[in-house]
Write a protein that holds these residues in place. Sequence first.
Motif, short mmCIF file in Angstrom:
data_model
loop_
_atom_site.label_atom_id
_atom_site.label_comp_id
_atom_site.label_asym_id
_atom_site.label_seq_id
_atom_site.Cartn_x
_atom_site.Cartn_y
_atom_site.Cartn_z
N LEU A 1 -36.96 -6.01 -7.60
CA LEU A 1 -37.80 -6.54 -8.75
C LEU A 1 -37.39 -6.03 -10.11
CD1 LEU A 1 -41.12 -7.50 -7.44
CD2 LEU A 1 -39.48 -9.08 -8.11
N SER B 1 -37.16 -0.46 -2.15
CA SER B 1 -38.09 -0.98 -2.08
C SER B 1 -38.04 -2.50 -2.89
CB SER B 1 -39.53 -0.46 -2.59
OG SER B 1 -39.54 -0.49 -4.02
N GLY B 2 -39.15 -3.56 -2.24
CA GLY B 2 -39.00 -4.71 -2.87
C GLY B 2 -39.41 -4.52 -4.44
N THR B 3 -40.26 -3.44 -5.02
CA THR B 3 -40.62 -3.40 -6.16
C THR B 3 -39.48 -2.79 -6.96
OG1 THR B 3 -42.80 -2.84 -5.36
CG2 THR B 3 -41.99 -2.04 -7.48
N VAL C 1 -42.67 -17.19 -6.89
CA VAL C 1 -43.01 -16.48 -5.60
C VAL C 1 -43.22 -17.44 -4.35
CG1 VAL C 1 -44.72 -14.81 -4.63
CG2 VAL C 1 -44.30 -14.87 -6.97
N LYS D 1 -43.65 -7.27 6.52
CA LYS D 1 -42.65 -8.54 6.17
C LYS D 1 -42.10 -8.99 7.17
CE LYS D 1 -44.65 -7.73 1.99
NZ LYS D 1 -44.14 -7.35 0.87
N GLY E 1 -38.12 -0.58 1.87
CA GLY E 1 -36.72 -1.19 1.50
C GLY E 1 -36.81 -2.26 0.74
N ASP F 1 -38.99 -14.12 -6.15
CA ASP F 1 -39.47 -13.22 -5.52
C ASP F 1 -39.72 -13.56 -3.96
OD1 ASP F 1 -41.16 -11.52 -4.18
OD2 ASP F 1 -42.33 -10.79 -5.94
N THR G 1 -44.83 -7.73 -8.60
CA THR G 1 -44.01 -8.87 -9.24
C THR G 1 -44.09 -8.86 -10.88
OG1 THR G 1 -44.61 -10.41 -7.27
CG2 THR G 1 -43.55 -11.59 -9.12
N SER H 1 -49.69 -13.43 -6.35
CA SER H 1 -48.66 -12.41 -5.91
C SER H 1 -48.99 -11.10 -5.73
CB SER H 1 -47.27 -12.65 -6.86
OG SER H 1 -46.43 -11.97 -6.25
N PHE H 2 -48.44 -10.35 -5.16
CA PHE H 2 -48.84 -8.85 -5.21
C PHE H 2 -48.35 -8.51 -6.65
CE2 PHE H 2 -47.42 -4.48 -4.07
CZ PHE H 2 -48.59 -3.94 -3.93
N HIS I 1 -40.70 -4.08 3.78
CA HIS I 1 -42.02 -3.23 4.02
C HIS I 1 -42.52 -3.65 5.43
CE1 HIS I 1 -46.38 -2.53 4.24
NE2 HIS I 1 -46.15 -1.45 3.45
N SER J 1 -38.40 -8.04 0.40
CA SER J 1 -39.00 -6.82 0.77
C SER J 1 -38.58 -6.36 2.25
CB SER J 1 -40.45 -6.60 0.44
OG SER J 1 -40.92 -5.66 0.95
N ALA K 1 -40.10 -11.81 -1.25
CA ALA K 1 -40.79 -10.59 -0.36
C ALA K 1 -41.28 -11.61 0.89
CB ALA K 1 -41.73 -9.90 -0.88
N HIS K 2 -41.81 -12.70 0.80
CA HIS K 2 -42.57 -13.20 2.22
C HIS K 2 -41.47 -14.17 3.02
CE1 HIS K 2 -46.47 -13.03 0.01
NE2 HIS K 2 -45.97 -12.14 -0.10
N TYR L 1 -53.98 -13.50 -2.61
CA TYR L 1 -54.08 -12.27 -3.23
C TYR L 1 -55.26 -12.46 -4.25
CZ TYR L 1 -49.44 -10.88 -1.62
OH TYR L 1 -48.38 -10.63 -0.92
C1 LIG Z 1 -44.66 -6.76 -0.70
C2 LIG Z 1 -44.42 -7.25 -1.82
C3 LIG Z 1 -43.57 -7.02 -3.11
C4 LIG Z 1 -43.09 -5.61 -3.20
O1 LIG Z 1 -42.36 -5.04 -1.93
P1 LIG Z 1 -42.37 -3.58 -1.67
O2 LIG Z 1 -41.11 -3.43 -0.79
O3 LIG Z 1 -43.74 -3.32 -1.01
O4 LIG Z 1 -42.14 -2.89 -2.92
C5 LIG Z 1 -43.51 -7.82 -3.99
N1 LIG Z 1 -43.72 -9.02 -4.20
C6 LIG Z 1 -44.63 -9.55 -2.91
C7 LIG Z 1 -44.86 -11.01 -3.29
C8 LIG Z 1 -44.61 -8.76 -2.14
O5 LIG Z 1 -45.42 -9.42 -1.01
#
Ligand SMILES: *Cc1c(COP(=O)(O)O)cnc(C)c1O
Length: 391
Positions: free
Chosen positions: A63, A58-60, A136, A198, A205, A162, A88, A84-85, A195, A193, A164-165, A336
């Motif tokens: 990180l 995952s993205g998490t 981010v 995304k 992933g 980060d 982070t 951010s989500f 997800h 990420s 993810a976006h 967010y």
């Molecule tokens: C989605 C997201 C994450 C986490 O990613 P996952 O794959 O859902 O664990 C981290 N940071 C930001 C900014 C995100 O949008």
Amino acid sequence: MTERKHIPYGRQNISEQDIAAVERVLRHPFITQGAEIDNFEDRLSSWCTCTHTVAVSSGTAALHLAYMALGVGPGDIVWTTPNSFVATANAALYCGADVDFVDIDPETRCLCPTALEEKLAIAEKAGRLPKLVVPVHFGGHCCDMPVIAALAADYGFHVVEDGAHSMGATYSDEKGDVVAFGSCRHSDMAITSFHPVKIITTGEGGAVMTNNELYDRRLRQLRSHGVTRDQEHMELQDQGGWYYEQVGLGFNYRITDIQCVLGSSQIERLPAFLARRRALAARYDALLDNLPLKKPIVLPGHESAWHLYVVEVDPERRRSVFDALRRANVGVNVHYIPIHLQPHYRRLGFSEGQFPVSERYYAGALSLPLFPDLDESEQDYVAEQLAGALE
Ligand SMILES: *Cc1c(COP(=O)(O)O)cnc(C)c1O
């Protein structure tokens, strides 16, 4: 008016090519830890123009492992932005580190380099400099990485992006060269990420990109229990073909071949996804032109990946506009809620008023539906409903 089917704010696009690729792997003897992981990692490295990519669950997880590969632990301080989500900041707490925040730029909604510079000067005097800063790339628009990298050199902190976006985003550097997100030209590592909402997806992933061989090795070990099968990195020599060593404490953050083959198929489609997102964003710009709201911007030299299209409306009316759009089956969202205002972070000592730009932005923010399959008539409908709700 005819009843509309629900339009989500984001959604994956899975093609027959994607499905055929996954089916192929399902018939294969290896559905995890086979060749598809390496293949996906190679494709990510070449897209991002970095030397090493480690794909994870995952993205998490990406990180968490990136912070761990830098040795972030108890007593260390990690800074990110409130916009951010939660992942982070949470990843720093997983490491036992302290978290603090830097306010955002009101135009890009990304970490504000001026606020960072001011906070660093204060932190230096107090002897509380961060070990790591995590910018981010909000909504798919990259932060001002050349300035952040210069501050990192001056103050001696690490940088993990980060992203993810921001798969597919670019920016131009000081010399005017185009820099791809993930190249790590201005950071130690970058994460993304996969997800489903995304830019490209593997179900769940994520990945860490880097140009540093040592970080790459640490990331690979940490991804799989802290275990190495590489004789060169073992303490005992030549114990036999069965032998492996756990050289540190890691996790099972592995991704599967099933997911990676989907990712490889999706990355081939990334240029089309980006073109579609950019066209839809430009179309929103035109459709919303005369409405009483603030539209997202893209700074000169930047190409956003357009994960999100966030408008800001009058905070007094945000709730009623949100409710009206949801009633009309438009899946608006809010990105967010400032992380420092979450109960878990308030209990760590954060409170309202500490990061006023993020708080003001949040009060009016509204994410409109944006994904490759959104069609023009749906987008027209979203704009009409928004105009009606703002009347
Ligand atoms: C989605 C997201 C994450 C986490 O990613 P996952 O794959 O859902 O664990 C981290 N940071 C930001 C900014 C995100 O949008």
